[in-house]
Design a protein around this motif. Structure first.
Motif, short mmCIF file in Angstrom:
data_model
loop_
_atom_site.label_atom_id
_atom_site.label_comp_id
_atom_site.label_asym_id
_atom_site.label_seq_id
_atom_site.Cartn_x
_atom_site.Cartn_y
_atom_site.Cartn_z
N GLN A 5 16.20 140.20 18.48
CA GLN A 5 16.86 139.77 19.71
C GLN A 5 17.92 138.69 19.43
OE1 GLN A 5 13.64 140.13 19.22
NE2 GLN A 5 12.89 141.56 20.75
N LYS A 8 20.98 140.21 17.86
CA LYS A 8 21.79 140.91 18.85
C LYS A 8 22.66 139.92 19.62
CE LYS A 8 23.39 143.91 21.75
NZ LYS A 8 24.44 144.87 21.35
N ILE A 45 19.27 143.85 25.14
CA ILE A 45 18.47 143.10 24.18
C ILE A 45 17.13 143.81 23.99
CG2 ILE A 45 17.35 140.88 23.71
CD1 ILE A 45 19.54 139.58 25.42
N MET A 48 13.52 143.14 25.89
CA MET A 48 13.72 142.11 26.91
C MET A 48 13.38 142.69 28.28
SD MET A 48 14.86 138.99 27.70
CE MET A 48 15.43 138.18 29.21
N ILE A 94 12.72 133.46 23.38
CA ILE A 94 14.06 133.77 22.85
C ILE A 94 14.94 132.53 22.98
CG2 ILE A 94 16.17 135.07 23.33
CD1 ILE A 94 14.40 137.50 23.95
#
Length: 267
Positions: A5, A8, A45, A48, A94
């Motif tokens: 994540q 990204k 993501i 997510m 995150i």
């Protein structure tokens, strides 16, 4: 660590935020105050959870406010959408992995305290979360925090001073109070509001407390502001609606924008 994540996100923006802002129902317009924006939809993501609630656009917005690197969550996920409490951990962790140190939570809430009025801002000083399951149930991830995190200073005392000072400088009256989270999606009954009042709640909503638990667990400083979008059921003799919540939130966005901008300046 949420390596996939993070990679990204870093492929889209090189901004390293120290402060995160989570926007509640109808408050997504606060992202308009940012400079050098980069928008990343949650759906882009991996793993997510994606917002489905009205008034929650479902984006990470990276940028700068008052020359400070900031990330805004345009919308959150709620238990009533069918998500598990543990899903709330994902965006918070995150943010932690991105380098965030401070998180400002906002929401649209129902006012229980009869001294409040629709459109007031209330700084959350404590919360009641015993009506929803903890996001920390299950195996603890020691990488992020201890098994039994202390909640005696969940809403950071020094950050509360910053919020109060920012409100004063902005010329905005700031209420203070205890926030209660219930699951929803139905609005509360008059009997439930009466109960919440008796146990010390000043406002009620369907988010925020569980995010605070996730954030405190992983060592983030937490501050939170509720925008009183309606008086809770039974306080006034009128029905409640999601449309009313989002309409009032939209009208109050400039006031919340002003105080948040000042908070960021002082951090």
């Amino acid at each position: 660590m949420f390596t996939e994540q993070i990679n990204k996100i870093k492929s889209v923006t090189d901004i390293v935020p120290e402060t995160a802002i989570v926007l509640g129902s109808g408050l997504g317009g606060l992202a308009n105050m940012m400079q050098d924006k980069a928008v990343i939809p949650y759906r882009d993501i991996p793993d997510m959870p994606v917002s489905t609630a009205p008034g929650h656009e479902g984006n990470f917005v990276f940028g700068r406010i008052n020359d400070k690197n900031v990330v805004i969550m345009q919308g959150r996920v709620h238990l009533y959408e069918g998500f598990k409490p543990s899903d709330i951990l994902i965006p918070i962790r995150i943010l932690k992995d991105l380098g965030v140190k401070t998180i400002l939570l906002t929401n649209a809430a129902g006012g229980i305290n009869r001294d409040f009025s629709v459109g007031d801002l209330m700084m959350i000083t404590d919360h009641i979360s015993c009506f929803v399951d903890s996001c920390l149930i299950g195996q603890n991830d020691d990488e992020y925090g201890v098994r039994f995190p202390d909640m005696s200073n969940a809403y950071d005392k020094e950050l509360q001073k910053t919020i109060i000072n920012a409100a004063y400088k902005s010329g905005i009256e700031l209420k203070k109070g205890v926030y209660a989270q219930l699951k929803g999606p139905q609005f509360e009954t008059p009997a439930e509001i009466s109960m919440l009042s008796r146990i010390g709640a000043d406002a009620v909503g369907m988010s925020t407390a569980i995010e605070t638990i996730a954030a405190v667990h992983c060592g983030l400083r937490v501050g939170a502001i509720s925008m009183i979008s309606n008086m809770a059921c039974g306080i006034l003799d009128k029905p409640l609606s999601c449309e009313e919540v989002n309409e009032v939130a939209g009208k109050c966005t400039p006031k919340l924008e002003k105080i948040i901008s000042e908070i960021i300046r002082e951090l």
